[in-house]
Write a protein that holds these residues in place. Structure first.
Motif, PDB file in Angstrom:
ATOM      1  N   ASN A 275      19.889 -28.731  12.567  1.00 12.72           N
ATOM      2  CA  ASN A 275      18.861 -27.689  12.588  1.00 12.72           C
ATOM      3  C   ASN A 275      19.081 -26.668  13.710  1.00 12.72           C
ATOM      4  OD1 ASN A 275      18.059 -29.198  14.778  1.00 12.72           O
ATOM      5  ND2 ASN A 275      16.024 -29.647  14.014  1.00 12.72           N
ATOM      6  N   ASP A 276      20.271 -26.688  14.337  1.00  7.38           N
ATOM      7  CA  ASP A 276      20.698 -25.681  15.307  1.00  7.38           C
ATOM      8  C   ASP A 276      19.699 -25.506  16.451  1.00  7.38           C
ATOM      9  OD1 ASP A 276      22.489 -23.857  16.346  1.00  7.38           O
ATOM     10  OD2 ASP A 276      21.854 -22.207  15.056  1.00  7.38           O
ATOM     11  N   ARG A 277      19.418 -26.609  17.139  1.00  9.81           N
ATOM     12  CA  ARG A 277      18.481 -26.590  18.260  1.00  9.81           C
ATOM     13  C   ARG A 277      19.063 -27.344  19.435  1.00  9.81           C
ATOM     14  NH1 ARG A 277      12.692 -26.454  15.675  1.00  9.81           N
ATOM     15  NH2 ARG A 277      13.288 -25.428  13.755  1.00  9.81           N
ATOM     16  N   GLU A 278      18.652 -26.936  20.625  1.00 10.10           N
ATOM     17  CA  GLU A 278      19.080 -27.581  21.858  1.00 10.10           C
ATOM     18  C   GLU A 278      17.905 -27.633  22.820  1.00 10.10           C
ATOM     19  OE1 GLU A 278      22.231 -25.239  23.486  1.00 10.10           O
ATOM     20  OE2 GLU A 278      23.608 -25.744  21.880  1.00 10.10           O
ATOM     21  N   GLY A 279      18.002 -28.531  23.777  1.00  3.88           N
ATOM     22  CA  GLY A 279      16.945 -28.611  24.770  1.00  3.88           C
ATOM     23  C   GLY A 279      17.299 -29.532  25.905  1.00  3.88           C
ATOM     24  N   GLY A 280      16.313 -29.790  26.726  1.00  2.00           N
ATOM     25  CA  GLY A 280      16.486 -30.669  27.866  1.00  2.00           C
ATOM     26  C   GLY A 280      15.512 -31.827  27.793  1.00  2.00           C
ATOM     27  N   PHE A 281      15.718 -32.804  28.660  1.00  2.00           N
ATOM     28  CA  PHE A 281      14.814 -33.944  28.734  1.00  2.00           C
ATOM     29  C   PHE A 281      14.786 -34.465  30.155  1.00  2.00           C
ATOM     30  CE2 PHE A 281      18.865 -36.053  28.217  1.00  2.00           C
ATOM     31  CZ  PHE A 281      18.768 -37.159  29.052  1.00  2.00           C
ATOM     32  N   GLU A 282      13.719 -35.188  30.459  1.00  2.00           N
ATOM     33  CA  GLU A 282      13.587 -35.880  31.733  1.00  2.00           C
ATOM     34  C   GLU A 282      12.816 -37.163  31.462  1.00  2.00           C
ATOM     35  OE1 GLU A 282      12.961 -34.252  36.032  1.00  2.00           O
ATOM     36  OE2 GLU A 282      11.018 -34.270  34.990  1.00  2.00           O
ATOM     37  N   ILE A 283      13.318 -38.273  31.999  1.00  2.00           N
ATOM     38  CA  ILE A 283      12.720 -39.586  31.777  1.00  2.00           C
ATOM     39  C   ILE A 283      12.493 -40.262  33.128  1.00  2.00           C
ATOM     40  CG2 ILE A 283      13.074 -41.882  30.764  1.00  2.00           C
ATOM     41  CD1 ILE A 283      15.050 -40.487  28.773  1.00  2.00           C
ATOM     42  N   THR A 284      11.351 -40.904  33.274  1.00  2.00           N
ATOM     43  CA  THR A 284      11.093 -41.761  34.427  1.00  2.00           C
ATOM     44  C   THR A 284      11.269 -43.192  33.942  1.00  2.00           C
ATOM     45  OG1 THR A 284       9.531 -40.183  35.357  1.00  2.00           O
ATOM     46  CG2 THR A 284       9.433 -42.438  36.193  1.00  2.00           C
ATOM     47  N   LEU A 285      12.290 -43.864  34.490  1.00  2.00           N
ATOM     48  CA  LEU A 285      12.628 -45.221  34.061  1.00  2.00           C
ATOM     49  C   LEU A 285      11.828 -46.271  34.818  1.00  2.00           C
ATOM     50  CD1 LEU A 285      16.481 -44.754  33.846  1.00  2.00           C
ATOM     51  CD2 LEU A 285      14.960 -45.257  31.922  1.00  2.00           C
ATOM     52  N   SER A 286      11.635 -47.407  34.174  1.00  2.00           N
ATOM     53  CA  SER A 286      10.955 -48.556  34.786  1.00  2.00           C
ATOM     54  C   SER A 286      11.830 -49.109  35.922  1.00  2.00           C
ATOM     55  CB  SER A 286      10.710 -49.635  33.733  1.00  2.00           C
ATOM     56  OG  SER A 286      11.938 -50.114  33.221  1.00  2.00           O
ATOM     57  N   PRO A 287      11.255 -49.939  36.808  1.00  2.00           N
ATOM     58  CA  PRO A 287      12.037 -50.490  37.925  1.00  2.00           C
ATOM     59  C   PRO A 287      13.316 -51.220  37.494  1.00  2.00           C
ATOM     60  CG  PRO A 287       9.713 -50.871  38.301  1.00  2.00           C
ATOM     61  CD  PRO A 287       9.844 -50.318  36.897  1.00  2.00           C
ATOM     62  N   ASP A 288      13.322 -51.871  36.318  1.00  2.00           N
ATOM     63  CA  ASP A 288      14.519 -52.586  35.859  1.00  2.00           C
ATOM     64  C   ASP A 288      15.392 -51.740  34.920  1.00  2.00           C
ATOM     65  OD1 ASP A 288      13.026 -52.572  33.525  1.00  2.00           O
ATOM     66  OD2 ASP A 288      13.099 -54.752  33.231  1.00  2.00           O
ATOM     67  N   TYR A 289      15.088 -50.474  34.765  1.00  2.00           N
ATOM     68  CA  TYR A 289      15.855 -49.527  33.941  1.00  2.00           C
ATOM     69  C   TYR A 289      15.865 -49.880  32.452  1.00  2.00           C
ATOM     70  CZ  TYR A 289      17.677 -47.772  38.383  1.00  2.00           C
ATOM     71  OH  TYR A 289      17.783 -47.246  39.636  1.00  2.00           O
ATOM     72  N   SER A 290      14.927 -50.673  31.980  1.00  2.00           N
ATOM     73  CA  SER A 290      14.950 -51.109  30.586  1.00  2.00           C
ATOM     74  C   SER A 290      14.137 -50.214  29.655  1.00  2.00           C
ATOM     75  CB  SER A 290      14.431 -52.543  30.475  1.00  2.00           C
ATOM     76  OG  SER A 290      13.055 -52.592  30.835  1.00  2.00           O
ATOM     77  N   GLU A 291      13.268 -49.373  30.210  1.00  2.00           N
ATOM     78  CA  GLU A 291      12.476 -48.455  29.394  1.00  2.00           C
ATOM     79  C   GLU A 291      11.990 -47.308  30.256  1.00  2.00           C
ATOM     80  OE1 GLU A 291       8.756 -50.078  27.878  1.00  2.00           O
ATOM     81  OE2 GLU A 291       8.916 -51.683  29.342  1.00  2.00           O
ATOM     82  N   GLY A 292      11.423 -46.307  29.598  1.00  2.00           N
ATOM     83  CA  GLY A 292      10.935 -45.169  30.357  1.00  2.00           C
ATOM     84  C   GLY A 292      10.075 -44.237  29.538  1.00  2.00           C
TER      85      GLY A 292
END
Length: 161
Positions: free
Chosen positions: A101-118
């Motif tokens: 669909n010809d789209r681009e963007g950015g993202f930012e994630i805050t991860l949990s202390p064990d890096y398993s989710e965010g």
């Protein structure tokens, strides 16, 4: 043969026209830059937490992400690509692109202390030929499903019988 004398002004105008023509806008191409291994601002030990399969969940839709040891990879929705630019402490940031669909963007994630989710947010940086879209992005949740290192045998470990 008679040579036509050109004025300095006509030479300058001609040069400007040539320069303008050589910089004429081309048809819109995706500005996505494929990452080069090791070009990311992460230390090798830090990227290992990103390697493997993740589930991206937004508004009840779940999309698997497959990431390499640098946090770069792909997803099937709209022929998506995912690029990690920064992993600092528990902040994970980068870019995404969808060829279909010809789209681009950015993202930012805050991860949990064990890096398993965010918890994350995403936004558009380009929609087709619009390089300054005002369309809103959204929020999402990611969860690590399988690490690449989990598939590797542990040195010295015995196989279970």
């Amino acid at each position: 043969m008679k040579l036509k004398r050109l004025s300095f002004l006509s030479i300058c105008v001609g040069a400007l026209v040539l320069q303008a023509c050589s910089h004429a806008p081309r048809p819109q191409e995706a500005s996505w830059a494929e990452p080069v291994s090791g070009e990311i601002s992460l230390h090798r030990a830090e990227h290992a937490v990103l390697a493997g399969e993740w589930e991206y969940e937004e508004s009840g839709m779940v999309v698997p992400l497959r990431l390499d040891r640098f946090g770069n990879g792909s997803y099937d929705f709209k022929d998506g690509r995912f690029r990690t630019d920064v992993l600092t402490d528990h902040r994970w940031a980068g870019a995404w692109a969808q060829r279909e669909n010809d789209r681009e963007g950015g993202f930012e994630i805050t991860l949990s202390p064990d890096y398993s989710e965010g918890e994350g947010r995403w936004w558009y940086t380009r929609i087709e030929s619009d390089a300054a879209p005002t369309k809103a992005g959204g929020t999402f949740h990611v969860m690590k499903v399988q690490s690449i290192v989990e598939n590797q045998p542990v040195p010295g470990a015995r196989a279970s019988q």
